[in-house]
Design an enzyme around this catalytic site. Structure first.
Site, PDB file in Angstrom:
ATOM      1  N   ARG A 100       0.559  -1.553  -0.151  1.00 48.33           N
ATOM      2  CA  ARG A 100       0.628   0.237   0.147  1.00 48.33           C
ATOM      3  C   ARG A 100       0.375   0.827  -0.009  1.00 48.33           C
ATOM      4  O   ARG A 100       2.175   1.169   0.910  1.00 48.33           O
ATOM      5  CB  ARG A 100      -1.117  -0.103   0.915  1.00 48.33           C
ATOM      6  CG  ARG A 100      -1.696   1.549   1.395  1.00 48.33           C
ATOM      7  CD  ARG A 100      -2.776   0.924   0.851  1.00 48.33           C
ATOM      8  NE  ARG A 100      -4.001   2.199   0.989  1.00 48.33           N
ATOM      9  CZ  ARG A 100      -4.770   2.612   0.420  1.00 48.33           C
ATOM     10  NH1 ARG A 100      -4.610   1.964  -1.204  1.00 48.33           N
ATOM     11  NH2 ARG A 100      -5.181   3.895   0.772  1.00 48.33           N
ATOM     12  N   GLN A 133      -6.615  -1.641  11.706  1.00 47.25           N
ATOM     13  CA  GLN A 133      -5.995  -0.272  11.235  1.00 47.25           C
ATOM     14  C   GLN A 133      -5.716  -0.403  10.618  1.00 47.25           C
ATOM     15  O   GLN A 133      -5.072   0.596  10.037  1.00 47.25           O
ATOM     16  CB  GLN A 133      -5.323  -0.072  12.596  1.00 47.25           C
ATOM     17  CG  GLN A 133      -5.444   1.313  12.790  1.00 47.25           C
ATOM     18  CD  GLN A 133      -6.963   2.009  13.511  1.00 47.25           C
ATOM     19  OE1 GLN A 133      -7.909   1.064  13.555  1.00 47.25           O
ATOM     20  NE2 GLN A 133      -7.117   2.977  12.881  1.00 47.25           N
ATOM     21  N   ILE A 134      -4.011  -0.878  10.072  1.00 48.43           N
ATOM     22  CA  ILE A 134      -3.433  -1.109   9.398  1.00 48.43           C
ATOM     23  C   ILE A 134      -3.783  -1.201   8.073  1.00 48.43           C
ATOM     24  O   ILE A 134      -3.799  -0.262   7.016  1.00 48.43           O
ATOM     25  CB  ILE A 134      -2.245  -1.674   9.551  1.00 48.43           C
ATOM     26  CG1 ILE A 134      -1.166  -1.989  10.719  1.00 48.43           C
ATOM     27  CG2 ILE A 134      -0.870  -1.970   8.429  1.00 48.43           C
ATOM     28  CD1 ILE A 134      -0.346  -2.369  10.611  1.00 48.43           C
ATOM     29  N   HIS A 135      -4.543  -1.774   7.355  1.00 52.95           N
ATOM     30  CA  HIS A 135      -5.387  -1.984   6.419  1.00 52.95           C
ATOM     31  C   HIS A 135      -6.781  -0.890   6.183  1.00 52.95           C
ATOM     32  O   HIS A 135      -7.328  -0.630   5.231  1.00 52.95           O
ATOM     33  CB  HIS A 135      -6.163  -3.067   6.423  1.00 52.95           C
ATOM     34  CG  HIS A 135      -5.480  -4.686   5.549  1.00 52.95           C
ATOM     35  ND1 HIS A 135      -4.666  -5.154   6.843  1.00 52.95           N
ATOM     36  CD2 HIS A 135      -5.678  -5.062   4.507  1.00 52.95           C
ATOM     37  CE1 HIS A 135      -3.947  -6.253   6.224  1.00 52.95           C
ATOM     38  NE2 HIS A 135      -4.697  -6.029   5.335  1.00 52.95           N
ATOM     39  N   GLU A 151     -14.168 -21.153  26.931  1.00 54.21           N
ATOM     40  CA  GLU A 151     -13.010 -22.095  27.700  1.00 54.21           C
ATOM     41  C   GLU A 151     -12.157 -21.321  29.187  1.00 54.21           C
ATOM     42  O   GLU A 151     -11.203 -21.860  29.586  1.00 54.21           O
ATOM     43  CB  GLU A 151     -11.905 -23.310  26.769  1.00 54.21           C
ATOM     44  CG  GLU A 151     -12.456 -23.960  26.231  1.00 54.21           C
ATOM     45  CD  GLU A 151     -11.389 -24.594  25.056  1.00 54.21           C
ATOM     46  OE1 GLU A 151     -10.500 -25.697  26.030  1.00 54.21           O
ATOM     47  OE2 GLU A 151     -11.812 -25.104  24.680  1.00 54.21           O
TER      48      GLU A 151
HETATM   49  N1  COS Z   1      -7.617 -30.179  37.801  1.00 54.58           N
HETATM   50  C1  COS Z   1      -8.053 -30.933  38.398  1.00 54.58           C
HETATM   51  N2  COS Z   1      -8.835 -30.831  39.804  1.00 54.58           N
HETATM   52  C2  COS Z   1      -8.422 -29.252  39.337  1.00 54.58           C
HETATM   53  C3  COS Z   1      -8.442 -28.389  38.856  1.00 54.58           C
HETATM   54  C4  COS Z   1      -7.232 -28.462  38.188  1.00 54.58           C
HETATM   55  N3  COS Z   1      -6.867 -28.291  37.087  1.00 54.58           N
HETATM   56  N4  COS Z   1      -8.991 -26.962  39.428  1.00 54.58           N
HETATM   57  C5  COS Z   1      -9.126 -27.137  39.970  1.00 54.58           C
HETATM   58  N5  COS Z   1      -9.945 -28.667  40.402  1.00 54.58           N
HETATM   59  C6  COS Z   1     -10.509 -29.340  41.256  1.00 54.58           C
HETATM   60  C7  COS Z   1      -9.881 -29.172  43.514  1.00 54.58           C
HETATM   61  O1  COS Z   1      -9.744 -29.972  43.088  1.00 54.58           O
HETATM   62  C8  COS Z   1     -11.846 -29.516  44.101  1.00 54.58           C
HETATM   63  O2  COS Z   1     -12.188 -29.970  43.699  1.00 54.58           O
HETATM   64  P1  COS Z   1     -12.302 -31.035  45.139  1.00 54.58           P
HETATM   65  O3  COS Z   1     -14.116 -30.175  45.401  1.00 54.58           O
HETATM   66  O4  COS Z   1     -12.485 -32.478  45.506  1.00 54.58           O
HETATM   67  O5  COS Z   1     -11.597 -30.406  46.013  1.00 54.58           O
HETATM   68  C9  COS Z   1     -12.726 -28.924  42.741  1.00 54.58           C
HETATM   69  O6  COS Z   1     -11.969 -29.219  41.372  1.00 54.58           O
HETATM   70  C10 COS Z   1     -13.321 -27.664  43.288  1.00 54.58           C
HETATM   71  O7  COS Z   1     -11.850 -26.538  42.746  1.00 54.58           O
HETATM   72  P2  COS Z   1     -12.041 -25.005  42.982  1.00 54.58           P
HETATM   73  O8  COS Z   1     -13.101 -24.799  44.374  1.00 54.58           O
HETATM   74  O9  COS Z   1     -11.279 -24.205  42.920  1.00 54.58           O
HETATM   75  O10 COS Z   1     -13.549 -24.620  42.185  1.00 54.58           O
HETATM   76  P3  COS Z   1     -14.681 -23.373  41.685  1.00 54.58           P
HETATM   77  O11 COS Z   1     -15.528 -23.997  42.090  1.00 54.58           O
HETATM   78  O12 COS Z   1     -13.795 -22.356  42.554  1.00 54.58           O
HETATM   79  O13 COS Z   1     -13.606 -22.983  40.452  1.00 54.58           O
HETATM   80  C11 COS Z   1     -13.300 -21.563  38.367  1.00 54.58           C
HETATM   81  C12 COS Z   1     -13.596 -22.387  40.094  1.00 54.58           C
HETATM   82  C13 COS Z   1     -13.840 -20.153  38.419  1.00 54.58           C
HETATM   83  C14 COS Z   1     -12.084 -21.513  38.123  1.00 54.58           C
HETATM   84  C15 COS Z   1     -14.275 -23.162  37.457  1.00 54.58           C
HETATM   85  O14 COS Z   1     -15.283 -22.587  37.569  1.00 54.58           O
HETATM   86  C16 COS Z   1     -13.934 -22.477  36.051  1.00 54.58           C
HETATM   87  O15 COS Z   1     -13.195 -22.824  35.547  1.00 54.58           O
HETATM   88  N6  COS Z   1     -15.123 -22.084  35.836  1.00 54.58           N
HETATM   89  C17 COS Z   1     -15.009 -21.485  34.114  1.00 54.58           C
HETATM   90  C18 COS Z   1     -14.875 -22.401  33.415  1.00 54.58           C
HETATM   91  C19 COS Z   1     -15.346 -22.319  31.761  1.00 54.58           C
HETATM   92  O16 COS Z   1     -13.252 -22.268  31.951  1.00 54.58           O
HETATM   93  N7  COS Z   1     -15.994 -23.044  31.138  1.00 54.58           N
HETATM   94  C20 COS Z   1     -16.066 -22.158  29.867  1.00 54.58           C
HETATM   95  C21 COS Z   1     -16.730 -23.331  29.256  1.00 54.58           C
HETATM   96  S1  COS Z   1     -16.742 -24.562  28.929  1.00 54.58           S
HETATM   97  S2  COS Z   1     -15.893 -25.011  27.329  1.00 54.58           S
END
Ligand code: COS
Length: 380
Positions: free
Chosen positions: A268, A337-339, A364
């Site tokens: 460009r 923006q560049i375009h 996710e």
């Molecule tokens: N791997 C394995 N286990 C896990 C983990 C991981 N990475 N993270 C958490 N856990 C386990 C914990 O050990 C806990 O187990 P216990 O009940 O046996 O103690 C349990 O999962 C709950 O963990 P935590 O209390 O940390 O979970 P929360 O309810 O506080 O959730 C977030 C926290 C917000 C991180 C979670 O709800 C989340 O990821 N939300 C977003 C969901 C998402 O990405 N949705 C997108 C659509 S799906 S494509």
């Protein structure tokens, strides 16, 4: 991180496939119709892309996480939506069974997914349970040898094409939050399962997304994955890997948008010069290149940590997703923006990259959720 020869060869193979097969005609069709391209599906299945990191025992190629991120990155560099075709079966569409299933369940469910013969979707989100995934209200009550499932899942990518649905259900409502949740593999052809209308999305067109509704669906007890009431950790564990996949998709998208911006800025001319010769543009490109490279190093590092099953993997996968997805939105916006005005026109690739980028900081787990995960690790 410097990739060894084996990975560079794989990168070349993925790049060549994407550049040859993801033609403008196919990408236009995806955007115009929003429909899934089964011919592309069959082609990808033939090359074994649906099982690059699935163990050989379950029909995959047995590759590692670096192999997987390279594939997703290279595919997304040309087409973010087509990268999702190959990403899902390697990640959300097999992860929970790989982590929690019995040997028999792995063979029964993962093998056809890795070979592209069947499609499996991951249904965690509900209208009232998005970031608060533990707020699941879909219920499954045991009645004899079957669970009776009732509820609604939403924004389920791939639901209209799916054979199976990995469904997170509340099996013990007396347990609070994420406790008392189980995972069932539900056959999408069972009576009482229905799929909502395709969502009319901003981007990622050509990979239909819809609700899945369960009305008194009777699911055999042997479709329970892992232990009863212990399904939530399987979702979280799967999402660690899924977030790595989205970070690779963001990286590839940013790289694709950046290359378009470089090309355009050399072609460009304005005020009698190539726009690349203006510092305003060249500095923008320099910053874009730097951020892409920083994201790349973080994404590959997260993949290495997954390879060795490091306790830091969950944190770093969230960091990679947070950084790469925010970065790709910035890079795609700057590429538009560049375009100038042309960037706003569909014929130019950056317009599509810009719309596709928008989901990366959302699906996710939003950027805010990634910060919650990272904070929970750094504040331990
Ligand atoms: N791997 C394995 N286990 C896990 C983990 C991981 N990475 N993270 C958490 N856990 C386990 C914990 O050990 C806990 O187990 P216990 O009940 O046996 O103690 C349990 O999962 C709950 O963990 P935590 O209390 O940390 O979970 P929360 O309810 O506080 O959730 C977030 C926290 C917000 C991180 C979670 O709800 C989340 O990821 N939300 C977003 C969901 C998402 O990405 N949705 C997108 C659509 S799906 S494509």
């Amino acid at each position: 991180m410097i990739l060894n020869q084996k990975y560079e060869t794989l990168r070349k193979l993925y790049r060549q496939f994407a550049e040859t097969e993801f033609t403008k005609e196919i990408m236009d069709e995806l955007m115009d119709t929003g429909e899934y391209n089964w011919d592309m599906h069959k082609k990808m299945a033939k090359y074994g892309f649906f099982g690059v990191k699935t163990p050989k025992a379950y029909g995959g190629a047995g590759g590692d996480y670096i192999d997987y991120v390279l594939m997703v990155e290279e595919f997304a560099r040309v087409s973010p939506v087509l990268s999702l075709y190959a990403n899902t079966p390697n990640s959300l569409g097999s992860g929970p069974i790989l982590y929690g299933g019995t040997e028999e369940q792995k063979k029964r469910f993962i093998t056809p997914v890795a070979q592209g013969k069947e499609m499996m979707v991951f249904a965690l989100t509900e209208p009232g349970a998005g970031s608060d995934a533990g707020g699941t209200t879909t219920t499954a009550i045991l009645d004899g040898d079957e669970y009776v499932v009732n509820g609604r899942k939403c924004f389920i990518s791939g639901a209209p094409m799916a054979d199976w649905c990995l469904t997170f259900v509340k099996t013990d409502p007396s347990q609070k939050g994420s406790r008392g949740i189980s995972l069932l593999v539900v056959d999408m052809h069972l009576p009482g399962v229905s799929v909502g209308a395709h969502e009319n999305k901003m981007g990622i067109m050509g990979y239909p997304t819809s609700d899945v509704v369960f009305e008194d669906v009777r699911v055999p007890k042997d479709c329970l994955i892992g232990k009863v009431d212990k399904g939530f950790p399987l979702a979280m564990q799967t999402l660690d890997g899924g977030r790595l996949g989205v970070s690779a998709q963001s990286l590839g998208l940013a790289q694709g948008a950046f290359e378009e911006a470089v090309k355009y800025s050399k072609e460009r001319k304005q005020f009698g010069r190539r726009i690349a010769d203006f510092q305003a543009i060249s500095f923008m490109l320099a910053e874009m290149a730097t951020k892409i490279e920083a994201a790349r190093q973080l994404v590959y590092h997260a993949a290495e940590l997954k390879n060795i099953n490091s306790p830091d993997a969950s944190k770093v996968c969230s960091m990679a997703k947070l950084f790469a997805s925010e970065m790709c939105n910035e890079v795609a916006a700057r590429a538009v923006q560049i375009h100038g005005g042309y960037g706003y026109i569909r014929e130019y690739k950056v317009e599509n990259f810009y719309r596709d980028a928008r989901i990366m900081t959302i699906y996710e787990g939003t950027s805010e959720v990634q910060k919650m995960v990272i904070a929970s690790h750094v504040l331990k």
